[in-house]
Design a protein around this motif. Structure first.
Motif, PDB file in Angstrom:
ATOM      1  N   LYS A  99       0.553   6.698   2.535  1.00 41.02           N
ATOM      2  CA  LYS A  99       1.588   5.649   2.625  1.00 41.02           C
ATOM      3  C   LYS A  99       2.442   5.652   1.372  1.00 41.02           C
ATOM      4  O   LYS A  99       3.673   5.513   1.432  1.00 41.02           O
ATOM      5  CB  LYS A  99       0.937   4.280   2.777  1.00 41.02           C
ATOM      6  N   TYR A 100       1.780   5.781   0.210  1.00 41.43           N
ATOM      7  CA  TYR A 100       2.500   5.786  -1.077  1.00 41.43           C
ATOM      8  C   TYR A 100       3.479   6.958  -1.136  1.00 41.43           C
ATOM      9  O   TYR A 100       4.646   6.784  -1.518  1.00 41.43           O
ATOM     10  CB  TYR A 100       1.485   5.859  -2.214  1.00 41.43           C
TER      11      TYR A 100
ATOM     12  N   GLU B 240      -4.018   5.321   1.878  1.00 38.77           N
ATOM     13  CA  GLU B 240      -3.108   4.613   0.969  1.00 38.77           C
ATOM     14  C   GLU B 240      -2.183   5.592   0.255  1.00 38.77           C
ATOM     15  O   GLU B 240      -0.992   5.323   0.075  1.00 38.77           O
ATOM     16  CB  GLU B 240      -3.911   3.814  -0.063  1.00 38.77           C
TER      17      GLU B 240
ATOM     18  N   PHE C 263      -0.043  -1.939  -2.777  1.00 37.66           N
ATOM     19  CA  PHE C 263       1.169  -1.535  -3.511  1.00 37.66           C
ATOM     20  C   PHE C 263       1.818  -2.729  -4.197  1.00 37.66           C
ATOM     21  O   PHE C 263       3.004  -2.752  -4.413  1.00 37.66           O
ATOM     22  CB  PHE C 263       2.179  -0.902  -2.546  1.00 37.66           C
TER      23      PHE C 263
ATOM     24  N   LYS D 217      -8.357  11.868  -2.733  1.00 35.31           N
ATOM     25  CA  LYS D 217      -9.716  12.119  -2.225  1.00 35.31           C
ATOM     26  C   LYS D 217     -10.408  10.815  -1.865  1.00 35.31           C
ATOM     27  O   LYS D 217     -11.161  10.742  -0.900  1.00 35.31           O
ATOM     28  CB  LYS D 217     -10.541  12.835  -3.297  1.00 35.31           C
ATOM     29  N   VAL D 218     -10.134   9.764  -2.646  1.00 33.72           N
ATOM     30  CA  VAL D 218     -10.843   8.493  -2.444  1.00 33.72           C
ATOM     31  C   VAL D 218     -10.102   7.609  -1.445  1.00 33.72           C
ATOM     32  O   VAL D 218     -10.733   6.981  -0.587  1.00 33.72           O
ATOM     33  CB  VAL D 218     -11.002   7.773  -3.802  1.00 33.72           C
ATOM     34  N   PHE D 219      -8.773   7.510  -1.555  1.00 29.94           N
ATOM     35  CA  PHE D 219      -7.975   6.651  -0.676  1.00 29.94           C
ATOM     36  C   PHE D 219      -6.909   7.503   0.016  1.00 29.94           C
ATOM     37  O   PHE D 219      -5.722   7.426  -0.309  1.00 29.94           O
ATOM     38  CB  PHE D 219      -7.287   5.536  -1.490  1.00 29.94           C
TER      39      PHE D 219
ATOM     40  N   MET E 192     -19.155   6.753  -0.291  1.00 30.99           N
ATOM     41  CA  MET E 192     -18.009   7.148  -1.099  1.00 30.99           C
ATOM     42  C   MET E 192     -18.020   6.406  -2.427  1.00 30.99           C
ATOM     43  O   MET E 192     -18.426   5.244  -2.515  1.00 30.99           O
ATOM     44  CB  MET E 192     -16.703   6.805  -0.376  1.00 30.99           C
TER      45      MET E 192
END
Lengths: 240, 136
Positions: B123-124, B120, A60, B115-117, A1
């Motif tokens: 969750k965001y 996360e 975050f 696509k990458v995370f 990736m």
């Protein structure tokens, strides 16, 4: 990736012991390392003892107003950007929002005339000249305000004696102050004149047209008569 | 407010007219014009008193200083209003363009980050929904 390249896997080496033990010992060391991390309350990313950040809790860390993340100033502290969605932004037509459409069309739709005398048509004298020329600017009034606050009293008889004037005209240098700008001729008169002149010209042009038509008709009739005469002559000469 | 301004405007026009008439009398003064001149001087003082009384009713009227520059140049002050309107419209359009560009960037960024995370971003998104519910 592609995202894997961003993470510095070299940092993970600190969790690996130098002498490779069994796999259980490795996982225990990893958890011990994470539990010993100081829990920061200033919104900054959690930092290891070596001074390097982990990505476990730092996803975050920039979002201070999300639940589960302690706020830097305490639970009741509201950061400046965390007041919730704002209804009025620049994406809205603010002129329409504030009910200024009529004013906008009034000032921007029509052509506003440049000179000051168009705004104040009833004022006498020359008001279109700059105020700095004769010292009558409003800016000078702000910079050097006049004496105010004193009571205004009507002048008594003896005080009015000071205003007794000598008969005769004033010097020429002061006469210009009372000159009025040339009165603007009303456009209606011009329009009427133009219409009248236009009407007269149209009448004469009509008459001229009539004359030319008459002339043409007369000419045509003359030509026809001439042709007839020629034809008759030809016939006579031909018969003989 | 409009009535008070009209009243002040009337007083000022009367004052200016009175001053103009005084100027005509004085420009070619005759002795029989002295009583008329005295009367005009009285009218001038009473005019000033009336204008002074009007100021108490107009304390909360605010005038932008930039208008004075237009008047000092002999220009129509309505042009200042027109310029303000046009500037605010242009600024409004400029800001709207920036907001639209940032919205597009945000949506594109979340799309690519998803696509990458994916975890996360999930969750965001859940956290943003909670914040929206709190504020609403």
């Amino acid at each position: 990736m592609a995202g894997d390249e961003r993470w510095n896997y070299g940092n993970m080496d600190m969790y690996l012991p130098q002498n490779p033990p069994s796999s259980g010992a490795i996982s225990q060391n990893y958890t011990q390392q994470t539990e010993s991390l100081p829990h920061r309350t200033d919104g900054e990313p959690p930092v290891t003892q070596n001074g390097q950040t982990t990505h476990e809790d730092s996803a975050f860390y920039l979002l201070k107003d999300l639940p589960g993340i302690p706020r830097p100033g305490g639970p009741h502290h509201v950061s400046p950007g965390a007041q919730g969605p704002v209804d009025i932004t620049g994406s809205v037509n603010l002129i329409q929002h504030h009910g200024l459409e009529h004013s906008f069309h009034k000032f921007c739709g029509k052509k506003v005339k440049e000179p000051l005398s168009n705004f104040l048509p009833n004022l006498p004298g020359f008001i279109d000249t700059p105020g700095l020329q004769d010292g009558s600017s409003l800016r000078s009034l702000i910079e050097k305000p006049p004496i105010v606050g004193k009571e205004l009293y009507l002048l008594s008889g003896p005080q009015l004696q000071g205003f007794r004037l000598h008969p005769g005209p004033i010097p020429e240098q002061y006469r210009l102050l009372h000159q009025q700008p040339p009165a603007k001729k009303k456009h209606k008169n011009k329009k009427h004149k133009r219409e009248h002149n236009g009407g007269a010209s149209s009448a004469t042009s009509g008459e001229k047209e009539k004359k030319t038509k008459k002339q043409k008709k007369h000419e045509d009739s003359e030509k026809k008569e001439k042709k007839k005469k020629k034809d008759k002559k030809k016939k006579k000469t031909g018969s003989t | 407010m409009a009535e008070k301004l009209e009243q002040l405007e009337q007083h000022l026009e009367q004052f200016i007219e009175n001053t103009r008439q005084m100027g005509i009398i004085v420009s070619d003064f005759q002795p029989q014009g002295q009583p008329v001149l005295n009367q005009k001087i009285h009218a001038m003082i009473t005019g000033m008193q009336e204008i002074d009384r009007c100021k108490g009713q107009l304390q909360d009227v605010q005038v932008p200083l930039e208008v004075f520059e237009y008047i000092d140049q002999g220009r129509n002050p309505q042009l200042y209003t027109k310029d303000c309107m046009e500037k605010s419209l242009a600024k409004n359009e400029q800001v709207k363009g920036k907001i639209d560009a940032l919205k597009k960037f945000r949506s594109q960024l979340i799309l690519e980050l998803d696509k990458v995370f994916p975890e996360e971003i999930a969750k965001y998104k859940a956290a943003r929904e909670m914040v929206k519910e709190e504020h609403s």
